[in-house]
Design an enzyme around this catalytic site. Sequence first.
Site, PDB file in Angstrom:
ATOM      1  N   TYR A  15       0.842  -1.207   0.000  1.00 21.52           N
ATOM      2  CA  TYR A  15       0.000   0.000   0.000  1.00 21.52           C
ATOM      3  C   TYR A  15       0.874   1.253   0.000  1.00 21.52           C
ATOM      4  CZ  TYR A  15      -3.879   3.115   1.334  1.00 21.52           C
ATOM      5  OH  TYR A  15      -4.823   4.122   1.382  1.00 21.52           O
ATOM      6  N   LYS A  41       0.897   4.037  -2.958  1.00 24.29           N
ATOM      7  CA  LYS A  41       0.482   5.425  -2.752  1.00 24.29           C
ATOM      8  C   LYS A  41       1.633   6.404  -3.005  1.00 24.29           C
ATOM      9  CE  LYS A  41      -3.902   4.753  -1.871  1.00 24.29           C
ATOM     10  NZ  LYS A  41      -4.948   5.282  -2.762  1.00 24.29           N
TER      11      LYS A  41
END
Length: 357
Positions: free
Chosen positions: A262, A266
Amino acid sequence: MPRPADATTLTARDERREATLRGPGHEPRDDPLTGRTTIGQWLASPVGGPLLRGLLEQGGIDESSLAPALELPLQNLVEASRGRFTQEVVDQLVRGANDGELVVEDDPALSAQRFTGRTVVVTGAASGIGRATARRVLAEGGRVIAVDIAEGALAALVGAHAEGAVVPVVADITAAEGIDAIIAAAGGAVHGLANVAGITDGHRPLHETDDEVWGRVMSVNVDGPFRLMRALVPGMIEAGGGAIVNVASEASLRGSAAGTAYTVSKHAVVGLTRSAAFLYAPHGIRVNAVAPGPVATGIEGRFASEFSEARIGPFLRMIPPVADAETLAASITWMLSDDARNINGVVLPSDGGWSVQ
Ligand SMILES: NC(=O)c1ccc[n+]([C@@H]2O[C@H](COP(=O)([O-])OP(=O)(O)OC[C@H]3O[C@@H](n4cnc5c(N)ncnc54)[C@H](O)[C@@H]3O)[C@@H](O)[C@H]2O)c1
């Protein structure tokens, strides 16, 4: 069903609890308690407090678990509780606190009309930040191409708005045919794109991240937004402008907010944003990102790894309170609108100040 409680029937324990809650921002209010009243204000109210506590006790929910959410509207529990707290229950509480009347409070922020005559594509529109963004664009006169894989929830969004204002597209942003379906549904000029759909990684550290988790997170969080931008940018160049907002995360700014996949995905969203912002600025296209802190939505936030929980958990206990999806929609629609006409290539933390910790 809970009934309105008389202030005089409060126990000493209730009074002590309410005194504790009367910190800044949690003072009892004189105006009616509604779904927009914060949980802190409900708990501090001599009428609402006992009603809400009664319900929590019935459901076996410990009041202390609401501590991070005291500043959120009560309404928010419907989504954040993942089905344990239904809309019916919220309505019952509001009725109970207002002599049987379901008092509805308008959001004062919704009087502007920044999207009249504009079409905005919003992904992840069936839930959380995407849904709040779609609603805000709609409330401000825009037409929304609402994209999600969750068909039922998307239909509910459409049903709540005027005919034609929302064009639902049940599509997977990771699939080429999904992107084609979005472009076909827009059927012409697209003025704005909010790349909101995203998934988490169970906060897994890299040595516990298998190829499947890695691939899926990259595919939804990076490939999808990339492909949708690639499909929409030529039309924006032709039209002489447009606005794109990608949803990044606090995990775009630091290593202690989520798992490896993640966090990497991002950070990549930031690269996508900044590269495009630079390349297309001469064509009137602005590309920005928002980096949300914790937001009460349907997203999966649990730790799938004891290793990460031990390392990341203590940091997450020190961060600012949870925001609601509407707060993020305010940041996103600001950057989509001409109010932010001088803003390009920015990664805006909308996180209550987490980014300065
Ligand atoms: N909630 C938070 O605390 C938080 C914090 C930082 C960043 N974010 C980011 O905000 C964005 C929105 O998250 P949310 O919290 O509203 O989550 P959410 O789970 O409530 O909503 C995400 C939506 O995206 C949809 N979606 C998932 N995969 C999709 C796909 N392949 N194609 C189309 N739609 C798909 C889901 O069906 C869901 O409706 C995400 O990018 C997330 O990473 C959330």
